[in-house]
Write an enzyme that holds these catalytic residues in place. Structure first.
Site, mmCIF file in Angstrom:
data_model
loop_
_atom_site.group_PDB
_atom_site.id
_atom_site.type_symbol
_atom_site.label_atom_id
_atom_site.label_comp_id
_atom_site.label_asym_id
_atom_site.label_seq_id
_atom_site.Cartn_x
_atom_site.Cartn_y
_atom_site.Cartn_z
ATOM 1 N N GLY A 316 0.816 -1.202 0.000
ATOM 2 C CA GLY A 316 0.000 0.000 0.000
ATOM 3 C C GLY A 316 0.853 1.257 0.000
ATOM 4 O O GLY A 316 2.027 1.256 -0.391
ATOM 5 N N SER A 317 0.287 2.349 0.494
ATOM 6 C CA SER A 317 0.927 3.665 0.365
ATOM 7 C C SER A 317 2.266 3.840 1.076
ATOM 8 O O SER A 317 3.013 4.746 0.698
ATOM 9 C CB SER A 317 -0.040 4.748 0.829
ATOM 10 N N PRO A 318 2.620 3.084 2.113
ATOM 11 C CA PRO A 318 3.981 3.240 2.639
ATOM 12 C C PRO A 318 5.063 3.075 1.573
ATOM 13 O O PRO A 318 6.164 3.613 1.717
ATOM 14 C CB PRO A 318 4.067 2.151 3.709
ATOM 15 N N LYS A 320 5.070 4.543 -1.150
ATOM 16 C CA LYS A 320 5.254 5.848 -1.784
ATOM 17 C C LYS A 320 6.465 6.598 -1.232
ATOM 18 O O LYS A 320 7.046 7.439 -1.927
ATOM 19 C CB LYS A 320 3.996 6.688 -1.607
ATOM 20 N N GLU A 783 -4.528 3.050 -1.702
ATOM 21 C CA GLU A 783 -3.976 4.386 -1.488
ATOM 22 C C GLU A 783 -2.736 4.593 -2.343
ATOM 23 O O GLU A 783 -1.854 3.783 -2.369
ATOM 24 C CB GLU A 783 -3.591 4.560 -0.021
#
Length: 783
Positions: A316-318, A320, A783
């Site tokens: 997921g978004s981590p 990013k 996300e």
């Protein structure tokens, strides 16, 4: 008259017969004396077997300890129940020493051992029928506690004996259970019963932990009494080596308590959490839910995986933050540049932002990161170059095992076959990683560009000889980014917590700044397709604090929590993070950031200086000197020379002589242990956190042999007003512009911004270590 000699043939034959027998006997005696054997058997050995006795000296299994030497697992005294059946042991019928009534004995033991009466009656009666001296009761009759043994003795049933035995004890109960594992008694084919590691570190290092039994041999007469002047031959037992971990028991307990609280409130399908020291790669805490109690195995399911190491997940978004780090390092990051949020098209595929592709209009890249925009990653990938980005993914260690000192580590699967794979990887979808890989990669962000290899074993040490057979040291795993880049990325991550539009506002701490990134990853169902619904996500957070110089690094994942209608997926994650991080930093004596600018005092070497003069100087500098002793000259101190203290903190000075008890209120465990070491006073420290009460009043001198009992309470109890205030930022903002990614990810996706594809993979949830993905359409809810 001369007698005539008469030959007696019969007598002569008898003479020859007896003479022959005599010579045969003499020859046999001489032969036996010369060879020491009869019919090929050693007479000495037969005599030794008849009159020599042997007692087994049981070796203790090695302990498992935390980084401070606190016990995590150890052998403890228990008892084994034996029932004597042989009537010969009874000399006085009025006071029998063997089992008289099998029915009565079995009925009582059934209540105590939790075993059916009929089974116990069968064991006793079979033993009596076969004239056995004694019988045991299998696993039910072992590992009896001292209290239970005393209670059973009070019943005074004849024939019951209790033999001392050892049991594996886990004094902390539920405590990193899938990491530590458990050991239990196991009966082998030869009848021997040994403690065997069955899971986790207990199994991995079973050979190291297992000692070697010794024995004591001595001679007795036929009645079993020790013969005078007999020599004892002792082969000492060799205890197993101690396994000292990098875990910190206090931090682990903070983690277990927070996870248990969230488990009870939200009943998620799965939780994973890892705490690390970003400067060294040491794992300070590791846990998961569901879990179990290793003492009773209560809660143990079919899942024996240590999920922090063996489970692959879509991050997921981590993810990013690593895309961002690559862009900053390459000079492609412009926080003030604008892009059009909402949707992004790559060839024939379209992805959308997590608010159903609506986006927020034309916004800056900084705001896009703060809002956790998927589309911003697409435009950033254009600037960076997809292949260049994949090189950074490799440099951060994704797709490869970290090499942590635990078995069965999964490697994850980084997808790069198609352009869409590289795009979705940039925001954490499709490709899979492990939680421990996230921790390792994040050490580069927290540690000024240097990535540290995670490890869990501090050292292996022989408790008898003191020999250290293994000593681990911090090991660099690479330098994927520069120190300047790491600092810049931490600042941007911190803005997700402090910004009005930040997705991580609920992760703010009362006294420390936080740098982190939330995540809401989709979860594949049994059919291999992504599940739908508000709760069917893996909500996560990768965070570190204090943001400018992180002391602790934490990854938390909470999958499919049962959320009330007015809460979002980030809430249960934030309850774990804020509790553990706030309490952990205070436990480590990390000064709150609102006092960082306060004047600090560098400690000098005060040994040999006069006490009164030194105390006056230290008080003038704003420190609180605590005297251990009543002499006039300082002989030792804590902290040592070169360390810095903030005004109001304690400095302990040892002067020798009689030590009066100070007021320990508010002292940390570290300070208490330092005072104990310097003063030599027997302090008994109960609990974790900060000193709340003490058994000996301030100013009193403990009597010889008297222990001073100090009760500690966790920070949320000692500082209740701070704990209440720390919870306030967890409330989600009500305004639409400040909506978090967790809020928006909970909304249903629209079909307008998502084009189906057969190239988007996900992992199969029923096989956590399986790295072969199944094909799925791109979904813009991630996300």
């Amino acid at each position: 008259m001369k007698k005539k000699f008469r030959f007696q043939g019969g007598a002569f034959l008898l003479f020859l017969l007896f003479a022959g027998l005599f010579f045969l006997l003499m020859a046999r005696i001489i032969t036996i004396q010369a060879t020491g054997k009869v019919e090929g058997q050693e007479l000495a050995a037969r005599a030794a077997a008849k009159y020599s006795q042997e007692e087994v000296l049981t070796a203790e299994r090695g302990k498992i300890l935390d980084r401070n030497g606190e016990v995590i697992a150890e052998d403890t005294l228990t008892y084994k129940l034996v029932a004597v059946l042989d009537e010969s042991v009874t000399t006085n019928p009025e006071q029998p020493n063997h089992v008289i009534d099998a029915e009565e004995t079995a009925a009582y033991l059934s209540e105590q051992l939790g075993t059916p009466k009929e089974e116990l009656v069968s064991i006793l009666e079979n033993g009596m029928e076969k004239d056995r001296y004694q019988v045991e009761f299998g696993a039910a009759g072992r590992e009896i506690s001292h209290t239970q043994m005393l209670e059973m003795k009070e019943k005074d049933l004849p024939g019951l004996l209790f033999v001392k035995d050892l049991k594996r004890l886990y004094p902390n109960g539920v405590f990193a259970s899938h990491l530590i594992g458990f050991a239990m008694k196991e009966e082998f084919e030869d009848g021997q019963v040994k403690t065997k590691g069955k899971m986790g570190l207990e199994s991995i290092h079973d050979d190291i932990l297992t000692g070697k039994n010794g024995k004591m041999e001595f001679d007795t007469d036929k009645w079993g009494y020790l013969l005078p002047n007999s020599q004892e031959a002792v082969t000492p037992a060799i205890d197993g080596s101690n396994l000292q971990l990098t875990l910190d028991r206090t931090l682990q307990n903070f983690l277990e308590d927070a996870m248990s609280s969230v488990q009870e409130e939200y009943n998620p399908a799965r939780m994973i959490a890892v705490i690390a020291d970003p400067d060294t790669g040491e794992i300070l805490g590791m846990s998961q839910r569901p879990t179990f109690n290793p003492n009773t195995r209560e809660g143990l399911s079919d899942n024996w995986l240590n999920e922090s190491i063996e489970l692959t997940i879509e991050p997921g978004s981590p993810m990013k933050v690593f895309t961002l780090a690559a862009a900053v390092e390459e000079g492609k990051w412009d926080p003030n540049a604008y892009y059009d949020s909402g949707t992004y098209t790559l060839l024939d595929r379209t992805i959308g932002d997590h608010n159903s592709g609506r986006g927020w209009g034309s916004i800056t890249f900084l705001e896009g990161f703060q809002r956790s925009s998927n589309v911003s990653m697409g435009y950033l990938l254009e600037r960076l170059g997809a292949d260049n980005f994949m090189n950074y993914i490799d440099a951060f260690g994704f797709g490869e095992k970290t090499g942590i000192d635990l078995p069965n580590e999964a490697a994850g699967k980084i997808l790069d076959q198609y352009p869409i794979n590289k795009l979705t990887t940039s925001y954490g979808q499709g490709s899979t990683v492990t939680p421990i890989q996230m921790i390792q990669a994040a050490t580069a962000l927290a540690g000024d560009g240097t990535m540290m290899k995670p490890y869990i074993i501090d050292q292996i040490k022989n408790p008898d000889t003191g020999d250290v057979t293994l000593k681990s040291e911090p090991e660099e795993a690479g330098t994927p980014i520069s120190a300047e880049t790491a600092k810049k990325v931490r600042e941007i991550m911190a803005s997700t917590v402090t910004s009005e539009v930040g997705s991580a506002q609920g992760f703010a701490l009362q006294d420390y700044s936080v740098a982190g990134k939330t995540g809401t990853a989709q979860v594949p169902g049994e059919d291999g397709r992504y599940m739908t619904g508000t709760n069917n996500y893996l909500f996560s957070f990768l965070g570190m604090a204090p943001a400018d110089d992180p002391e602790l690094l934490i990854y938390i994942g909470v999958q499919q929590p049962q959320l009330p209608a007015d809460e979002y997926g980030s809430v249960p994650v934030s309850k774990i993070f804020t509790s553990v991080m706030e309490n952990g930093l205070k436990y480590l004596n990390i000064a709150p950031e609102n006092s960082i600018e306060a004047k600090t005092v560098e400690i000098e070497d005060y040994k040999g200086l006069p006490m009164e003069e030194t105390v006056s100087q230290l008080k003038a500098k704003g420190l609180n000197p605590v005297i251990a002793g009543d002499n006039s000259q300082i002989s030792d101190q804590y902290p040592t020379a070169g360390e810095k203290l903030v005004a109001g903190e304690n400095i302990i000075l040892r002067t020798g002589g009689t030590t009066a008890i100070p007021d320990f209120t508010g002292w940390s465990k570290r300070e208490l242990l330092a005072f104990q070491a310097l003063s030599g006073l027997p302090l008994e420290i109960a609990g974790q956190g900060f000193a709340m009460t003490q058994s000996v009043a301030e100013g009193a001198v403990p009597e010889k042999g008297e222990s001073v009992i100090i009760e500690l309470q966790p920070p949320e109890v000692f500082y209740p007003e701070q704990s209440l205030n720390a919870e306030e930022p967890q409330q989600q903002p009500d305004t639409e512009p400040a909506a978090t990614e967790s809020q928006e990810a909970a909304e249903p996706a629209t079909e307008q911004t998502t084009e189906p594809t057969t190239e988007e993979p996900t992992t199969e949830p029923t096989e956590p270590t399986t790295e072969e993905p199944t094909e799925q359409p791109v979904n813009n809810e991630n996300e």
